[in-house]
Design a protein around this motif. Structure first.
Motif, PDB file in Angstrom:
ATOM      1  N   PRO A 374      -3.278  -5.533  19.445  1.00  0.00           N
ATOM      2  CA  PRO A 374      -4.026  -6.862  18.189  1.00  0.00           C
ATOM      3  C   PRO A 374      -4.298  -7.433  17.169  1.00  0.00           C
ATOM      4  O   PRO A 374      -3.390  -6.323  16.140  1.00  0.00           O
ATOM      5  CB  PRO A 374      -5.415  -6.396  18.627  1.00  0.00           C
ATOM      6  CG  PRO A 374      -5.199  -4.794  18.582  1.00  0.00           C
ATOM      7  CD  PRO A 374      -3.936  -4.397  18.880  1.00  0.00           C
ATOM      8  N   ILE A 421      10.044  -4.365   5.124  1.00  0.00           N
ATOM      9  CA  ILE A 421      10.796  -3.564   4.087  1.00  0.00           C
ATOM     10  C   ILE A 421      12.063  -3.471   3.380  1.00  0.00           C
ATOM     11  O   ILE A 421      12.410  -3.248   2.456  1.00  0.00           O
ATOM     12  CB  ILE A 421      10.356  -1.687   5.141  1.00  0.00           C
ATOM     13  CG1 ILE A 421       8.799  -2.419   5.120  1.00  0.00           C
ATOM     14  CG2 ILE A 421      10.464  -0.671   3.494  1.00  0.00           C
ATOM     15  CD1 ILE A 421       8.004  -1.377   6.177  1.00  0.00           C
TER      16      ILE A 421
ATOM     17  N   MET B 108       3.710  -9.382  -4.493  1.00  0.00           N
ATOM     18  CA  MET B 108       3.616 -10.055  -2.844  1.00  0.00           C
ATOM     19  C   MET B 108       1.480  -9.119  -2.352  1.00  0.00           C
ATOM     20  O   MET B 108       1.280  -8.987  -2.639  1.00  0.00           O
ATOM     21  CB  MET B 108       4.098  -9.045  -1.732  1.00  0.00           C
ATOM     22  CG  MET B 108       5.321  -9.777  -1.772  1.00  0.00           C
ATOM     23  SD  MET B 108       6.014  -9.376   0.144  1.00  0.00           S
ATOM     24  CE  MET B 108       6.657  -8.484   0.024  1.00  0.00           C
ATOM     25  N   GLU B 111      -0.386 -10.838  -0.228  1.00  0.00           N
ATOM     26  CA  GLU B 111       0.091  -9.778   1.074  1.00  0.00           C
ATOM     27  C   GLU B 111      -1.425  -9.003   0.969  1.00  0.00           C
ATOM     28  O   GLU B 111      -1.245  -8.330   1.864  1.00  0.00           O
ATOM     29  CB  GLU B 111       1.337  -9.914   1.556  1.00  0.00           C
ATOM     30  CG  GLU B 111       2.531 -11.234   1.762  1.00  0.00           C
ATOM     31  CD  GLU B 111       3.126 -11.978   0.821  1.00  0.00           C
ATOM     32  OE1 GLU B 111       2.193 -12.153  -0.363  1.00  0.00           O
ATOM     33  OE2 GLU B 111       3.380 -12.627   1.033  1.00  0.00           O
ATOM     34  N   GLU B 140      -7.615  -0.516  16.895  1.00  0.00           N
ATOM     35  CA  GLU B 140      -5.918  -0.867  16.913  1.00  0.00           C
ATOM     36  C   GLU B 140      -5.879  -2.072  15.751  1.00  0.00           C
ATOM     37  O   GLU B 140      -4.260  -1.846  15.189  1.00  0.00           O
ATOM     38  CB  GLU B 140      -5.627  -1.342  18.430  1.00  0.00           C
ATOM     39  CG  GLU B 140      -5.316  -0.839  19.679  1.00  0.00           C
ATOM     40  CD  GLU B 140      -4.324   0.105  19.586  1.00  0.00           C
ATOM     41  OE1 GLU B 140      -3.731  -0.830  20.351  1.00  0.00           O
ATOM     42  OE2 GLU B 140      -3.664   0.955  19.194  1.00  0.00           O
ATOM     43  N   ILE B 141      -6.407  -2.741  15.407  1.00  0.00           N
ATOM     44  CA  ILE B 141      -6.449  -3.975  14.290  1.00  0.00           C
ATOM     45  C   ILE B 141      -5.887  -3.062  13.197  1.00  0.00           C
ATOM     46  O   ILE B 141      -4.378  -3.395  12.663  1.00  0.00           O
ATOM     47  CB  ILE B 141      -7.312  -4.656  14.193  1.00  0.00           C
ATOM     48  CG1 ILE B 141      -7.687  -6.051  14.903  1.00  0.00           C
ATOM     49  CG2 ILE B 141      -7.496  -5.120  13.064  1.00  0.00           C
ATOM     50  CD1 ILE B 141      -8.577  -6.758  14.710  1.00  0.00           C
ATOM     51  N   ILE B 144      -1.487  -1.565  11.891  1.00  0.00           N
ATOM     52  CA  ILE B 144      -0.622  -2.096  11.762  1.00  0.00           C
ATOM     53  C   ILE B 144      -0.276  -2.820   9.756  1.00  0.00           C
ATOM     54  O   ILE B 144       1.108  -2.479   8.600  1.00  0.00           O
ATOM     55  CB  ILE B 144      -0.079  -3.776  12.941  1.00  0.00           C
ATOM     56  CG1 ILE B 144      -0.090  -3.794  13.928  1.00  0.00           C
ATOM     57  CG2 ILE B 144       1.395  -4.900  11.410  1.00  0.00           C
ATOM     58  CD1 ILE B 144       1.748  -2.799  14.045  1.00  0.00           C
ATOM     59  N   TYR B 147       0.976   0.146   8.454  1.00  0.00           N
ATOM     60  CA  TYR B 147       2.725   0.534   8.054  1.00  0.00           C
ATOM     61  C   TYR B 147       2.424  -0.506   7.539  1.00  0.00           C
ATOM     62  O   TYR B 147       3.631   0.748   6.979  1.00  0.00           O
ATOM     63  CB  TYR B 147       2.799   0.001  10.361  1.00  0.00           C
ATOM     64  CG  TYR B 147       4.572  -0.049   9.843  1.00  0.00           C
ATOM     65  CD1 TYR B 147       4.278   1.132  10.476  1.00  0.00           C
ATOM     66  CD2 TYR B 147       4.997  -1.522  10.245  1.00  0.00           C
ATOM     67  CE1 TYR B 147       6.517   1.224  10.435  1.00  0.00           C
ATOM     68  CE2 TYR B 147       6.145  -1.214  10.034  1.00  0.00           C
ATOM     69  CZ  TYR B 147       7.351  -0.665  10.143  1.00  0.00           C
ATOM     70  OH  TYR B 147       7.912  -0.873  10.262  1.00  0.00           O
ATOM     71  N   LEU B 148       2.526  -1.421   6.814  1.00  0.00           N
ATOM     72  CA  LEU B 148       3.098  -2.576   5.822  1.00  0.00           C
ATOM     73  C   LEU B 148       2.547  -2.056   4.743  1.00  0.00           C
ATOM     74  O   LEU B 148       3.803  -2.356   3.995  1.00  0.00           O
ATOM     75  CB  LEU B 148       3.023  -4.015   6.581  1.00  0.00           C
ATOM     76  CG  LEU B 148       3.895  -4.635   7.638  1.00  0.00           C
ATOM     77  CD1 LEU B 148       2.289  -6.400   8.030  1.00  0.00           C
ATOM     78  CD2 LEU B 148       4.487  -4.789   7.443  1.00  0.00           C
ATOM     79  N   GLY B 151       4.678   0.950   3.790  1.00  0.00           N
ATOM     80  CA  GLY B 151       6.336  -0.004   4.255  1.00  0.00           C
ATOM     81  C   GLY B 151       6.848  -0.817   3.160  1.00  0.00           C
ATOM     82  O   GLY B 151       7.830  -0.379   2.687  1.00  0.00           O
ATOM     83  N   VAL B 152       5.983  -1.220   2.013  1.00  0.00           N
ATOM     84  CA  VAL B 152       6.385  -2.087   2.020  1.00  0.00           C
ATOM     85  C   VAL B 152       5.510  -1.906   0.179  1.00  0.00           C
ATOM     86  O   VAL B 152       6.760  -1.763  -0.362  1.00  0.00           O
ATOM     87  CB  VAL B 152       5.481  -3.766   2.224  1.00  0.00           C
ATOM     88  CG1 VAL B 152       5.920  -4.455   1.194  1.00  0.00           C
ATOM     89  CG2 VAL B 152       5.861  -4.404   3.324  1.00  0.00           C
ATOM     90  N   LYS B 158       9.155   5.798   2.045  1.00  0.00           N
ATOM     91  CA  LYS B 158       7.729   5.495   2.814  1.00  0.00           C
ATOM     92  C   LYS B 158       8.494   4.705   4.527  1.00  0.00           C
ATOM     93  O   LYS B 158       7.834   4.787   5.399  1.00  0.00           O
ATOM     94  CB  LYS B 158       7.385   4.013   1.760  1.00  0.00           C
ATOM     95  CG  LYS B 158       9.285   3.113   1.283  1.00  0.00           C
ATOM     96  CD  LYS B 158       8.876   2.072   1.006  1.00  0.00           C
ATOM     97  CE  LYS B 158      10.110   1.562   0.346  1.00  0.00           C
ATOM     98  NZ  LYS B 158       9.390   0.473  -0.515  1.00  0.00           N
ATOM     99  N   GLU B 159       9.686   4.156   4.718  1.00  0.00           N
ATOM    100  CA  GLU B 159       9.853   4.135   6.230  1.00  0.00           C
ATOM    101  C   GLU B 159       9.582   4.817   6.972  1.00  0.00           C
ATOM    102  O   GLU B 159       8.665   4.838   7.241  1.00  0.00           O
ATOM    103  CB  GLU B 159      11.267   3.715   5.818  1.00  0.00           C
ATOM    104  CG  GLU B 159      11.804   2.305   5.008  1.00  0.00           C
ATOM    105  CD  GLU B 159      12.613   2.599   3.455  1.00  0.00           C
ATOM    106  OE1 GLU B 159      12.175   3.806   2.822  1.00  0.00           O
ATOM    107  OE2 GLU B 159      12.784   1.868   3.253  1.00  0.00           O
ATOM    108  N   ASN B 163       6.627   5.525   9.750  1.00  0.00           N
ATOM    109  CA  ASN B 163       7.233   4.659  11.117  1.00  0.00           C
ATOM    110  C   ASN B 163       5.838   6.064  12.082  1.00  0.00           C
ATOM    111  O   ASN B 163       5.633   5.449  12.650  1.00  0.00           O
ATOM    112  CB  ASN B 163       8.459   4.877  11.155  1.00  0.00           C
ATOM    113  CG  ASN B 163       9.641   4.322  11.869  1.00  0.00           C
ATOM    114  OD1 ASN B 163       8.964   3.761  12.139  1.00  0.00           O
ATOM    115  ND2 ASN B 163      10.408   3.884  11.350  1.00  0.00           N
ATOM    116  N   ALA B 166       2.481   4.925  11.857  1.00  0.00           N
ATOM    117  CA  ALA B 166       2.223   3.987  13.110  1.00  0.00           C
ATOM    118  C   ALA B 166       2.532   4.870  14.368  1.00  0.00           C
ATOM    119  O   ALA B 166       1.337   4.004  15.037  1.00  0.00           O
ATOM    120  CB  ALA B 166       3.704   2.413  12.901  1.00  0.00           C
TER     121      ALA B 166
END
Lengths: 466, 493
Positions: A374, A421, B108, B111, B140-141, B144, B147-148, B151-152, B158-159, B163, B166
């Protein structure tokens, strides 16, 4: 006469466009820069026209019938074709045979229209052929590439094979029931071994077209070899049309054999999801990757189909609508990148966000929608499919389906990770995106976000299925 | 009060951040947005108290209900009770502190803040939803963005951590999804929490839906043995990411275990209570002992989080009113405390560029403010009276002790023993970093906290003290709800 025009109006519009293109081709011809916008406008008219003047009824003694649900399904397919014409415009403009490409594509679309409207096995078979053979020619459109010809060859062989099986099945059905009309077959089905065999043959033919495991082997090679416009047509429009008629066949024609096909669907959908997911994990090429991911998506569609009721229909139609936007967005981005830089490997996408944030966000949205996260529409689509499938209270099955969503998230995240990434010394250069492509990508992105949140769309689809 | 404001505020903030032109605008927009959220959370608290004091009998206040889909029967149904109000307050505190400590993010920025606020949006939505589907949607929102963010903007491996996090959370979600579909179909087609609470679902059905839901939410709240994403995720995340993860996200799981799994499936809860008690006691002890072995400050806090969150699961599974109240208090207290802990670790790391305890020393001389806060939060973690940790853990122990039976007593004693271990690792870590000789020349010129860091620390400290010194208000907020909760669970025989 007026009934003929109104009921067959979608087919007539598409036929008219095909003839217009034919005249353009045999006449003086037009430059691609002028012709492509014209085609896009015609296709837009086709989309808009598909929403109006819809009437229910049947023609030629029930050989051809249309309902508001079928009309809506045709609108989805037309919309997808229109979006493809926008998304792939860079590649299309370069093509030397632009009118031919669209003639083939629209012929296939015409075949699909007839297929989902068909009311007997003969029309069904003919239209299925019409919707397949032009696509094989389209797959061959990258004339310099050997992979393209190889893909086309594989496709034509496998579809000839599946047609053979289909015809065998049809002949057995006719032999045991004495009819080829969809409306009369259910009454004549008694579940005898030979009828089950005939049904398995028909089922196999559908499975070929939908690339259900174990009949998926042609998919990846064709997707990889074909130009992206063809690949996206194959993965979205062809799949969608076959799924629509598959539902009609199972729910209406083979309703008495529900126990048989429910079991087949459960087994094959699990196999399709698992194999599609496991192979997608290993792919390096973005087109092959999307090919296997779309195999896995078909597994999910089968879950919805297994419901065997109206919810099953509406969830599948909604999912395919969502799938049109998500998959086309993913293929659209892949096409922009491939057309500008010739790069199609996932490793090349590393560091894409630094140089092309817009493309990166659209790709990410599309992949999350495919993964069912979502607030994208894919979440709603998957959820409706799963809850339709869960109505039979087969919880082990639903748990396996839900676990497959995790695996699929893993490989979609591989691409997201590459984009956001991973570091890259030489990321893809900043790509200037033409306005049409940008418009199409924005439409897809908006569709991905809004389709689920605007609940009246799904309500509308449900009202059509009752 | 209109509850929609609670989710509109973060939503508008996130959108406003997207249209900002430069970093300064982004930061100030995010700060203004999170301040608005904090104010709204307080308004909600006072409005809620006002309604309750004026004798409003309804269990859920400020309800709004919009039909979304007819089949499946999904409503956008929101409402709050005391527990949700407390959770919303916690979220608002952590969000504003998280925004403040990320003030110097260079990479960033836009973001980063967008994802941060999106995560907050997921949490707010989760706490106010009364429809299981909507609840799941908001849960669920938030996957992600996590994750980012890791990850970023993360560090270390971090990868891998992103992973793992998530996928494990997604795995938890998959179990929850099957669980809520099971609830939906066995109750005759309802996602509504209030309706489901009044539906009699057969005990045998509850017994197989309950483990799905509890394990699913258990992944989020790091229930042993589903905790393995916690150390990696927390240690790799950027400071604000760790704060949100430990301070808010893990509480989503705890809240879900309570509100969905236990509340809607009381028979299942009673059936599995003993197993959960054993698992949470293991988590408490295992977390504490594992922390002893850690040398990295972030790992120390991550493992100690597993131990601390174990208390709230233990409290829920003990099934006495006091214990459940304590469990919710522990969620709030640990949320504030661990967020502050991560914030301080981030501040120290920004200056010393190391998180290894052995490489630091004598920071009190250069960083008096940061060191003091570090000290206070450490004491809170080991349960010093006057701070929130003591109140919450004490309530859990008292509630657990109400159960007669050797099994419960042993579990309580085992859990209580972890406090000694906690004292050892906390005092050792703080002693080595804050006191003693300065290990490196370069440390001598370190600057102390800036205004944004001070503000963040003060906001979270205020929360910790407000619970620690005067726990009455929180108790008043939670008691009626847990009473109702226990009535529901024990009432059905």
């Amino acid at each position: 006469m007026s009934d003929f025009i109104i009921l067959m109006k979608s087919e007539l519009v598409v036929t008219t466009i095909i003839f217009l293109l034919l005249f353009v081709k045999i006449g003086k011809g037009m430059r691609n820069e002028k012709l492509l916008p014209l085609i896009q406008v015609l296709l837009l008219i086709n989309v808009l026209f598909s929403f109006v003047f819809n009437k229910e009824g049947s023609l030629f003694d029930g050989m051809f019938s249309t309902t508001s649900l079928i009309a809506f399904q045709k609108s989805i397919l037309s919309l997808a074709v229109y979006l493809i014409s926008l998304l792939c415009s860079v590649w299309l403009k370069r093509s030397e045979h632009l009118p031919e490409f669209f003639m083939l594509m629209l012929s296939a679309l015409l075949g699909m229209f007839f297929m989902i409207s068909s009311g007997n096995l003969l029309i069904f078979y003919l239209s299925l052929e019409l919707s397949t053979i032009p696509v094989a020619a389209m797959a061959n459109f990258d004339l310099q590439k050997r992979a393209s010809s190889e893909g086309a060859m594989k496709m034509i062989l496998s579809s000839a094979f599946s047609s053979g099986i289909l015809l065998f099945g049809i002949s057995l059905i006719y032999g045991t029931t004495g009819t080829i009309l969809f409306s009369e077959i259910p009454g004549q089905l008694d579940g005898s071994p030979i009828q089950i065999l005939a049904f398995v043959f028909l089922f196999t033919a559908f499975a070929f077209k939908l690339s259900v495991v174990p009949f998926h082997l042609w998919t990846a090679d064709v997707y990889e070899g074909a130009p992206i416009a063809t690949t996206s047509f194959l993965s979205v429009v062809s799949k969608g049309a076959v799924a629509f008629i598959f539902i009609t066949a199972l729910y209406k024609v083979f309703q008495p054999l529900e126990e048989t096909w429910y079991l087949m669907l459960v087994i094959l959908s699990i196999a399709t999801m698992v194999i599609g997911n496991l192979f997608a994990l290993r792919q390096k090429n973005i087109k092959r990757f999307l090919a296997f991911s779309s195999i896995a998506q078909v597994g999910f569609i089968l879950v919805g189909i297994s419901a065997g009721n109206e919810i099953g229909i509406s969830s599948v139609v909604f999912f395919i609508l969502v799938y049109v936007f998500s998959n086309l967005a993913a293929f659209g981005v892949a096409d922009v990148i491939s057309a500008a830089s010739g790069k199609e490997s996932i490793d090349d996408y590393k560091g894409l966000y630094k140089t092309n944030p817009f493309l990166s966000w659209i790709m990410t949205l599309a992949l999350f929608s495919l993964a069912g996260i979502p607030p994208t529409a894919g979440f709603f689509g998957k959820l409706f499919l799963i809850s339709a499938g869960a109505a039979k209270a087969n919880y082990i099955y639903i748990i396996i389906v839900a676990l497959n969503m995790i695996v699929s998230l893993y490989y979609y995240l591989i691409v997201v990770r590459a984009i956001f990434i991973d570091k890259n010394e030489q990321p893809i250069d900043k790509i200037a995106i033409s306005k049409t492509v940008k418009l199409a990508l924005i439409i897809c992105g908006a569709g991905i976000i809004l389709l689920g949140l605007l609940s009246w769309i799904y309500e509308h689809i449900q009202s059509l299925t009752v | 009060m209109n509850l929609l404001l609670i989710i509109l505020a973060p939503l508008l903030t996130a959108l406003a951040v997207l249209v900002c032109r430069n970093k300064e605008q982004v930061k100030w927009t995010a700060l203004a947005g999170s301040l608005a959220q904090l104010i709204l959370a307080f308004l909600l608290y006072f409005a809620f108290r006002h309604e309750k004091e004026s004798g409003e009998p309804a269990q859920m206040l400020f309800q709004q209900d919009y039909a979304l889909f007819k089949n499946p029967n999904i409503h956008f149904h929101i409402g709050v009770d005391g527990i949700s109000v407390a959770m919303i307050l916690l979220t608002a505190f952590v969000v504003i502190a998280g925004v403040l400590v990320s003030w110097n993010i260079e990479k960033m920025t836009k973001e980063f803040y967008f994802l941060l606020i999106l995560l907050a949006l997921g949490a707010y939505g989760f706490f106010i939803s009364l429809d299981l589907f909507v609840l799941f949607f908001f849960l669920e929102i938030s996957v992600i963005p996590k994750y980012l963010l890791i990850g970023v903007w993360g560090s270390g491996k971090k990868e891998y951590s992103a992973n793992k996090l998530a996928l494990m959370l997604m795995g938890g979600s998959a179990l929850i999804l099957v669980g809520i579909l099971g609830l939906y179909f066995s109750s005759g087609g309802s996602f509504n929490i209030l309706q489901l609470a009044n539906t009699n679902i057969p005990g045998s059905t509850q017994n197989y839906i309950f483990p799905l839901l509890f394990a699913g939410f258990g992944v989020f709240t790091a229930l042993f043995p589903l905790h393995t994403w916690v150390p990696d995720g927390h240690s790799s995340a950027p400071t604000a990411g760790s704060m949100f993860l430990a301070g808010i996200s893990m509480k989503l799981g705890g809240y879900g275990c309570l509100r969905v799994a236990a509340y809607l499936l009381p028979e299942g809860m009673k059936e599995y209570a003993n197993i959960i008690i054993v698992l949470s006691a293991i988590a408490i002890l295992y977390g504490a002992f594992a922390t002893m072995m850690q040398k990295d400050l972030k790992y120390i806090n991550a493992y100690s989080s597993i131990s601390h969150v174990g208390f709230s699961i233990l409290g829920i599974a003990m099934l006495t009113q006091t214990a459940v109240t304590g469990a919710v208090m522990q969620m709030i207290s640990h949320g504030l405390m661990t967020a502050l802990f991560f914030a301080v670790i981030g501040m120290i790391y920004d200056r010393t560029h190391t998180r290894m305890v052995a490489e630091m020393g004598g920071l009190m001389r250069m960083l008096p403010f940061i060191s003091t806060v570090f000290f206070i939060v450490g004491l809170c973690s080991l349960g010093l009276p006057g701070l929130s940790g003591f109140v919450a853990e004490m309530t859990v122990f008292m509630g657990s002790w109400e159960n007669t039976g050797a099994f419960y007593k042993i579990a309580t004693i085992a859990a209580a023993m972890s406090i000694v271990v906690t004292a050892v690792y906390i005092l050792r870590a703080i002693g080595q970093t804050v006191m003693g000789p300065v290990k490196k020349e370069s440390f001598l010129s370190l600057p102390d906290a800036k205004w944004n860091e001070k503000l963040a620390a003060i906001i979270l400290l205020a929360g910790i003290l407000a619970i620690g010194v005067a726990p009455g208000w929180l108790n008043d907020l939670l008691r009626p709800e847990t009473e109702q909760f226990m009535h529901k669970i024990l009432g059905v025989k």
